[in-house]
Every structure is written in C-alpha cells, then in structure tokens.
Scaffold this active site. Structure first.
Site, PDB file in Angstrom:
ATOM      1  N   HIS A   1       0.556  -1.222   0.203  1.00 12.62           N
ATOM      2  CA  HIS A   1       0.407  -0.139   0.156  1.00 12.62           C
ATOM      3  C   HIS A   1       0.478   1.665  -0.057  1.00 12.62           C
ATOM      4  O   HIS A   1       1.341   1.565   0.613  1.00 12.62           O
ATOM      5  CB  HIS A   1      -1.151   0.248   1.216  1.00 12.62           C
ATOM      6  CG  HIS A   1      -0.570   0.024   2.690  1.00 12.62           C
ATOM      7  ND1 HIS A   1      -0.304  -0.639   3.457  1.00 12.62           N
ATOM      8  CD2 HIS A   1       0.397   0.862   3.234  1.00 12.62           C
ATOM      9  CE1 HIS A   1       0.447  -0.872   4.208  1.00 12.62           C
ATOM     10  NE2 HIS A   1       0.607   0.242   4.391  1.00 12.62           N
ATOM     11  N   LYS A   2       0.102   2.184  -0.228  1.00 11.47           N
ATOM     12  CA  LYS A   2       1.069   3.808  -1.088  1.00 11.47           C
ATOM     13  C   LYS A   2       1.999   3.290  -1.170  1.00 11.47           C
ATOM     14  O   LYS A   2       3.258   4.577  -0.586  1.00 11.47           O
ATOM     15  CB  LYS A   2       0.841   4.378   0.335  1.00 11.47           C
ATOM     16  CG  LYS A   2      -0.487   4.472   1.128  1.00 11.47           C
ATOM     17  CD  LYS A   2      -0.431   5.336   2.713  1.00 11.47           C
ATOM     18  CE  LYS A   2      -1.958   5.716   2.696  1.00 11.47           C
ATOM     19  NZ  LYS A   2      -2.118   6.915   4.265  1.00 11.47           N
TER      20      LYS A   2
END
Length: 211
Positions: free
Chosen positions: A140-141
């Site tokens: 994620h991210k």
C-alpha cells in the site's frame, strides 16, 4: 476494449502480453518488430507483420486498432511510446492479467504490463509504461514513476518510492519507506534496507552499492 491491438515488439514480454490480451478476449492484430528475420513468422498463430516504424501498419493505430509496447529495453520503449504519441496521438493501452489484483483505490497510468498474480495495494500509484512481472507485490501507498521494471516475485513494501526508469530484479525485497532513485538498478534477490541513489546499482543482503 473494443478495438484489436497491435503489439510493438515480438520478443521478451510480447508473448505473455499476447496471452494477457487473449485471456481478456481482446483480439491481437499482429506484432511489429525490428528484426527482419522473424517477419512472416507467427507467435501462437498471430503474425509478425513488419517493422515497428512501418507507416502502413502504424496508420491503423488510433483509428482501427490500439497499440501496446512490448519492449523490455527502457530506451527503446521510450522511443516507441513517444513515436505513438507524436505521430499517432495515442497512448499505449495496459496489458493487465486477469489474475492480477489492483486495489480499488490504487491508480495506474497507460501502457503498463502487469502479469499474473501481481498485487497493487491500497492507495498505491503506478505510473505509465511500467513492467510488473509475475507475482510482484506492490504494497500500500507505494509511489512508482514511469518506465519502472519490477522482477518476478519481488516485494515492494509500504510507502516505498521508485523513481523513473528504475530496475528491480527478481526476488527482491525493498523495506518500507525507502526511495529507489531514478535509473537505479537492484540486483536479483537483494534485500534493500536503505534508499538507493540516482543511477546507482546495488546488490546483496543487505544491498550494497556495486562499484
């Protein structure tokens, strides 16, 4: 995708790209490649038609067909992408395997190759013209710029930044929060625990700069 696709390049990721389009019920019109010796041959019943700069075929792009650039070499890949944009006013389409998982709030650009069992996590940003090989995990991210390549089975942990043109070999682990600089190269199997500078090459566990 309503239109058939012309694949620029007939080696490297071209064959798996064909398999991706076939699995998504997208018709592939044919391949274009620099290598004259393979003209008239077929890849899984799809013909190699001619050169990547053949106007007779390129004039179909945008009007009757889409295009996908299946070239591993970053410099040549950039040249073909720019040619399609400048001459045909089009962006290459994505080739995304049915068994890839793209999070609902991840974003991806144009012309990416995303093979089977790739995961792109929540809030991640994948640029354009990237190559993500089988089983790569983008947590994620993650922020990934254009023309990045990630090898099979590599794990890019949360909040990593990968700048334009970086190459990540197969089986690499990159710990969360580090930055991989523009044009950097990470050797296969490496474990990256610190940021890598622009155009640096690193290898090993932990990854160290190769002089």
């Amino acid at each position: 995708m309503d239109k058939p696709v012309i694949i620029l390049g007939a080696k490297g990721i071209a064959h798996p790209a064909l398999e991706i389009f076939n699995s998504n019920q997208v018709i592939v019109y044919g391949f274009l490649d620099e290598d004259e010796s393979i003209y008239g041959t077929e890849i899984n019943n799809i013909p190699v038609l001619g050169n990547t700069e053949d106007e007779g075929f390129l004039k179909l792009v945008g009007k009757k067909t889409e295009a996908f650039v299946a070239v591993d070499d970053t410099k040549y890949r950039k040249f073909l992408v720019e040619m399609l944009h400048d001459v045909r006013k089009v962006q290459p389409v994505n080739a995304i395997h049915q068994r890839a998982y793209i999070s609902t709030d991840a974003s991806i650009g144009h012309g990416n190759f995303i093979n089977a069992n790739v995961t792109v996590g929540a809030g991640s940003e994948v640029g354009s013209h990237c190559i993500l090989h089988t089983g790569a995990i983008i947590d994620h991210k993650v922020k990934m710029a254009d023309f990045v390549q990630v090898g099979a089975g590599s794990i890019i942990n949360a909040e990593v930044t990968i700048e334009e043109g970086a190459f990540i070999g197969s089986g690499v682990t990159i710990v969360g929060g580090v930055t991989i600089g523009k044009g950097a190269r990470v050797g296969a199997g490496s474990v990256v625990i610190a940021s890598v500078g622009k155009n640096e090459t690193v290898f090993g566990n932990p990854a160290a700069k190769v002089k």
